[in-house]
Write a protein that holds these residues in place. Structure first.
Motif, short mmCIF file in Angstrom:
data_model
loop_
_atom_site.label_atom_id
_atom_site.label_comp_id
_atom_site.label_asym_id
_atom_site.label_seq_id
_atom_site.Cartn_x
_atom_site.Cartn_y
_atom_site.Cartn_z
N ILE A 1 0.82 -1.20 0.00
CA ILE A 1 0.00 0.00 0.00
C ILE A 1 0.86 1.26 0.00
O ILE A 1 0.61 2.20 -0.75
CB ILE A 1 -0.98 -0.03 1.19
N THR A 2 1.91 1.28 0.81
CA THR A 2 2.78 2.45 0.87
C THR A 2 3.47 2.68 -0.47
O THR A 2 3.56 3.82 -0.94
CB THR A 2 3.83 2.28 1.98
N GLY A 3 3.96 1.63 -1.09
CA GLY A 3 4.60 1.78 -2.40
C GLY A 3 3.65 2.33 -3.44
O GLY A 3 4.01 3.24 -4.20
N ASN A 4 2.44 1.81 -3.48
CA ASN A 4 1.46 2.31 -4.46
C ASN A 4 1.05 3.74 -4.18
O ASN A 4 0.92 4.55 -5.11
CB ASN A 4 0.23 1.40 -4.48
N VAL A 5 0.83 4.07 -2.92
CA VAL A 5 0.41 5.44 -2.59
C VAL A 5 1.51 6.44 -2.94
O VAL A 5 1.24 7.50 -3.52
CB VAL A 5 0.01 5.55 -1.10
N LEU A 6 2.75 6.12 -2.62
CA LEU A 6 3.85 7.03 -2.96
C LEU A 6 3.97 7.23 -4.47
O LEU A 6 4.14 8.35 -4.95
CB LEU A 6 5.17 6.50 -2.40
N TYR A 7 3.87 6.15 -5.21
CA TYR A 7 3.99 6.25 -6.67
C TYR A 7 2.85 7.07 -7.27
O TYR A 7 3.07 8.00 -8.04
CB TYR A 7 4.03 4.87 -7.30
N PHE A 8 1.62 6.71 -6.91
CA PHE A 8 0.48 7.38 -7.53
C PHE A 8 0.36 8.83 -7.07
O PHE A 8 -0.01 9.70 -7.85
CB PHE A 8 -0.80 6.61 -7.25
N ALA A 9 0.66 9.11 -5.80
CA ALA A 9 0.58 10.50 -5.33
C ALA A 9 1.65 11.36 -5.97
O ALA A 9 1.42 12.54 -6.25
CB ALA A 9 0.72 10.53 -3.81
N SER B 1 12.81 15.38 -19.71
CA SER B 1 13.70 14.34 -19.18
C SER B 1 13.99 14.54 -17.70
O SER B 1 14.07 13.58 -16.94
CB SER B 1 15.00 14.29 -19.96
N LYS B 2 14.14 15.79 -17.26
CA LYS B 2 14.41 16.00 -15.84
C LYS B 2 13.19 15.73 -14.97
O LYS B 2 13.31 15.39 -13.81
CB LYS B 2 14.97 17.39 -15.58
N TYR B 3 12.00 15.84 -15.55
CA TYR B 3 10.79 15.53 -14.80
C TYR B 3 10.53 14.04 -14.76
O TYR B 3 9.93 13.53 -13.82
CB TYR B 3 9.58 16.26 -15.41
N TRP B 4 10.99 13.32 -15.78
CA TRP B 4 10.80 11.88 -15.80
C TRP B 4 11.66 11.18 -14.77
O TRP B 4 11.39 10.05 -14.39
CB TRP B 4 11.07 11.31 -17.19
N ILE B 5 12.72 11.85 -14.33
CA ILE B 5 13.56 11.26 -13.28
C ILE B 5 12.73 11.04 -12.02
O ILE B 5 12.89 10.03 -11.33
CB ILE B 5 14.79 12.15 -13.01
N LEU B 6 11.83 11.97 -11.73
CA LEU B 6 10.93 11.81 -10.58
C LEU B 6 10.06 10.56 -10.74
O LEU B 6 9.92 9.78 -9.81
CB LEU B 6 10.05 13.05 -10.42
N ALA B 7 9.50 10.37 -11.92
CA ALA B 7 8.66 9.20 -12.16
C ALA B 7 9.48 7.91 -12.06
O ALA B 7 9.01 6.91 -11.50
CB ALA B 7 7.99 9.30 -13.53
N LEU B 8 10.68 7.93 -12.58
CA LEU B 8 11.54 6.74 -12.48
C LEU B 8 11.92 6.44 -11.04
O LEU B 8 11.93 5.29 -10.61
CB LEU B 8 12.80 6.93 -13.33
N PHE B 9 12.24 7.48 -10.27
CA PHE B 9 12.59 7.30 -8.87
C PHE B 9 11.41 6.74 -8.08
O PHE B 9 11.56 5.78 -7.31
CB PHE B 9 13.06 8.63 -8.26
N LEU B 10 10.22 7.31 -8.28
CA LEU B 10 9.04 6.83 -7.57
C LEU B 10 8.67 5.41 -8.00
O LEU B 10 8.20 4.61 -7.19
CB LEU B 10 7.87 7.79 -7.77
N GLY B 11 8.88 5.09 -9.27
CA GLY B 11 8.64 3.73 -9.72
C GLY B 11 9.59 2.74 -9.07
O GLY B 11 9.20 1.63 -8.70
N ALA B 12 10.85 3.15 -8.91
CA ALA B 12 11.82 2.28 -8.24
C ALA B 12 11.46 2.10 -6.77
O ALA B 12 11.56 0.99 -6.23
CB ALA B 12 13.23 2.87 -8.38
N VAL B 13 11.03 3.17 -6.11
CA VAL B 13 10.62 3.08 -4.71
C VAL B 13 9.42 2.14 -4.58
O VAL B 13 9.37 1.30 -3.67
CB VAL B 13 10.29 4.48 -4.14
N MET B 14 8.47 2.26 -5.49
CA MET B 14 7.29 1.39 -5.44
C MET B 14 7.70 -0.08 -5.60
O MET B 14 7.24 -0.95 -4.85
CB MET B 14 6.30 1.75 -6.55
#
Length: 101
Positions: free
Chosen positions: A44-52, A72-85
């Motif tokens: 749940i925490t992984g999904n909430v962090l990614y989606f939020a 590209s610099k904004y996609w780094i955030l999405a990649l980081f959150l995907g890795a955290v999830m």
């Protein structure tokens, strides 16, 4: 990209709704279990962090691209959150497969 963002918004609503229901059910129980021992907490925490974190990025990606031209610099955030999830899901999976005596 924008159409996928609308699907992500719908998924985000589902994730937040079921997260609230899970916490509500968790607090109804009389037994107190530490969250870090519960594998559901990691999923749940992984999904909430990614989606939020990604919902606003995906909804405004068209505006970001038109204003700056660089995403590209904004996609780094999405990649980081995907890795955290994914890390949180692996931890939850390891917790779920642990044998208890």
């Amino acid at each position: 990209m924008k159409i996928e963002a609308y699907h992500l918004a719908l998924e985000t609503i589902f994730v937040f709704t079921y997260t609230v229901l899970w916490f509500k059910d968790l607090f109804k129980k009389t037994e107190i279990v530490p969250l870090w021992q519960n594998p559901d907490f990691y999923f749940i925490t992984g999904n909430v962090l990614y989606f939020a974190g990604c919902i606003f990025l995906f909804l405004f990606i068209d505006v970001i691209y038109k204003s700056s031209g660089l995403i590209s610099k904004y996609w780094i955030l999405a990649l980081f959150l995907g890795a955290v999830m994914r890390i949180m899901m692996i931890i939850g999976l390891l917790k779920a497969t642990k044998k208890y005596n």
